[in-house]
Design a protein around this motif. Structure first.
Motif, PDB file in Angstrom:
ATOM      1  N   SER A  37      33.750  22.812  43.965  1.00 15.35           N
ATOM      2  CA  SER A  37      34.581  21.628  43.793  1.00 15.35           C
ATOM      3  C   SER A  37      35.945  21.961  43.207  1.00 15.35           C
ATOM      4  N   TRP A  38      36.039  23.064  42.475  1.00 18.43           N
ATOM      5  CA  TRP A  38      37.277  23.384  41.776  1.00 18.43           C
ATOM      6  C   TRP A  38      37.741  24.787  42.126  1.00 18.43           C
ATOM      7  N   ASN A  39      38.950  24.860  42.649  1.00 23.48           N
ATOM      8  CA  ASN A  39      39.612  26.132  42.919  1.00 23.48           C
ATOM      9  C   ASN A  39      41.067  25.955  42.485  1.00 23.48           C
ATOM     10  N   VAL A  79      37.524  18.586  45.803  1.00 20.54           N
ATOM     11  CA  VAL A  79      38.311  17.445  45.330  1.00 20.54           C
ATOM     12  C   VAL A  79      39.778  17.851  45.259  1.00 20.54           C
ATOM     13  N   ALA A  80      40.266  18.430  46.350  1.00 19.30           N
ATOM     14  CA  ALA A  80      41.628  18.963  46.401  1.00 19.30           C
ATOM     15  C   ALA A  80      42.661  17.860  46.272  1.00 19.30           C
ATOM     16  N   GLU A 108      46.643  13.670  48.213  1.00 18.90           N
ATOM     17  CA  GLU A 108      46.585  14.506  49.413  1.00 18.90           C
ATOM     18  C   GLU A 108      46.022  15.887  49.105  1.00 18.90           C
ATOM     19  N   HIS A 109      45.106  16.356  49.926  1.00 14.80           N
ATOM     20  CA  HIS A 109      44.417  17.614  49.644  1.00 14.80           C
ATOM     21  C   HIS A 109      45.308  18.831  49.845  1.00 14.80           C
ATOM     22  N   ASP A 110      46.436  18.690  50.572  1.00 13.07           N
ATOM     23  CA  ASP A 110      47.316  19.836  50.771  1.00 13.07           C
ATOM     24  C   ASP A 110      48.483  19.849  49.775  1.00 13.07           C
ATOM     25  N   ALA A 111      48.510  18.919  48.820  1.00  7.53           N
ATOM     26  CA  ALA A 111      49.569  18.903  47.805  1.00  7.53           C
ATOM     27  C   ALA A 111      49.376  20.065  46.836  1.00  7.53           C
TER      28      ALA A 111
END
Length: 424
Positions: free
Chosen positions: A345-347, A368-369, A387-390
């Motif tokens: 979940s966390w990177n 949860v990007a 947004e997951h790519d932010a």
């Protein structure tokens, strides 16, 4: 009667082309209440308006979960007023009351994005909008429900071309002007570092390097100076056998040519300099936001030895297994753990401290990007960019208000740089 007539007239102006416009498809109505709503055109229009207002409140509220709960509670409480056989006036009154309450408490058009904005602030926040859930892709949308979602309104500052990407990003407010510094990598042209002056809306090339990756780590502004890596191998900043790391210094907004950092400058500023992919320091000095993984390497990633005190007092192996990062007050020798465990979940990436406020910001590339804020005083993690790519959050304070510069793809799928503000 006058109040009801006036409200019906207002609804007819808001929805002039809809004969029956319930918030659901009346052809698929199955419950008695849905059939009742669809059988009364005015109530149907009220239902459409109330639903739209709740959707908007869900976007803007600090606690969207609470908004959803209030919507469900109202639906159940008003069942008797809007059941089959009920007088339409009773149901209309229930909708009027709900709309009036919702507008007073949440309706965003009645509230400024920031309180009492100066002329400079008004120019920066002009055109900002909260994230629209309908415009999020499924990955970003699916991660909203179970998280502490407190979105910041934002707007794009500039758009990059196809084949380019943002390798580094930071910002500072100085002498009434917001400066944004961004490193751009190209598929075939290496990397370039730019200065964007928001007052004049002019962009200036500061530096060009063959190895674009080194421009972004670390790229930071401290004490009115921009620090960046000039090029070459990143190991120049990671290994202590190079006693004079190849950092460049540029006075913000000066128009001068960036110069190599001297030994005297290294000694003066080393306490407050971030180490790329290792830790971030707030400008006042005591707080460090520290990735726990690099702590295994006592001679790497910490060329200025800012983590020596932390290593001496705390179990590095335990910290690494418990959290992806920790906050450390080196003046008072206090560790604060946000309890974000490493895993699927966390990177964590882009970890950065606010210069003077008690906040840390980071991007996440796990399940949860998005971009998150950690409030040190409240010990609270909240999602502020969905947004997951932010990525690459860069906090900046302007006239007492918190702003954030970050990068993500725009609606056309091209890389862009955005400016967001803490609402309220």
């Amino acid at each position: 009667m006058y109040r009801r007539t006036l409200f019906i007239f207002a609804v007819s102006l808001l929805l002039p082309f809809v004969a029956t416009a319930a918030s659901f498809d009346c052809q698929k109505a199955h419950s008695e209440r849905e059939k009742y709503i669809c059988s009364h055109p005015i109530i149907s229009q009220m239902d459409e308006l109330l639903s739209a207002m709740y959707q908007r409140a869900h976007q803007y509220a600090r606690d969207p979960v609470e908004v959803k709960k209030q919507q469900l509670d109202w639906w159940h409480i008003s069942n008797d007023d809007c059941r089959a056989g009920a007088e339409p006036a009773r149901c209309e009154a229930a909708y009027i009351s709900a709309i009036a309450w919702l507008k007073k408490r949440y309706y965003a058009d009645q509230q400024p994005l920031v309180s009492q904005p100066t002329q400079a602030l008004a120019a920066l926040i002009k055109g900002m909008q909260f994230p629209r859930e309908s415009e999020l892709d499924n990955t970003s949308k699916n991660a909203l429900a179970a998280e502490n979602y407190q979105p910041w309104p934002r707007r794009p500052l500039l758009h990059l071309a196809k084949g380019q990407s943002v390798a580094g990003l930071t910002a500072v407010y100085k002498n009434g002007t917001l400066y944004v510094y961004y490193a751009v990598s190209s598929d075939d042209k290496g990397g370039s570092l730019y200065e964007l002056n928001m007052a004049s809306n002019q962009t200036r090339l500061l530096f060009h390097a063959k190895y674009w990756t080194t421009l972004g780590q670390p790229l930071q502004v401290k004490k009115g100076l921009l620090f960046f890596v000039p090029g070459g191998n990143q190991q120049e900043l990671r290994f202590p056998q190079n006693p004079e790391p190849q950092l460049m210094i540029y006075p913000v907004g000066s128009g001068e040519k960036p110069q190599p950092m001297t030994a005297q400058q290294q000694q003066r500023y080393s306490r407050i300099l971030d180490a790329g992919n290792s830790f971030s320091v707030n400008e006042d000095g005591p707080w460090l936001a520290i990735y726990t993984a690099p702590l295994y390497y006592p001679t790497r990633y910490d060329i200025f030895h800012n983590l020596d005190g932390f290593r001496q007092r705390y179990d590095v192996r335990k910290q690494h297994s418990a959290s992806a990062f920790v906050l450390y007050d080196r003046d008072n020798q206090v560790v604060q753990d946000p309890h974000i465990s490493p895993g699927s979940s966390w990177n964590i990436s882009g970890l950065v401290m606010a210069r003077h406020q008690p906040y840390a910001y980071f991007a996440n590339q796990g399940a949860v990007a998005c971009i998150w804020q950690y409030d040190i005083n409240r010990d609270e993690v909240s999602k502020i960019v969905p947004e997951h790519d932010a990525r690459l959050p860069a906090p900046v304070s302007i006239d007492g208000h918190d702003f954030l510069v970050f990068t993500m793809k725009n609606q056309q799928g091209l890389p862009a740089i955005y400016l967001a503000v803490r609402p309220g």
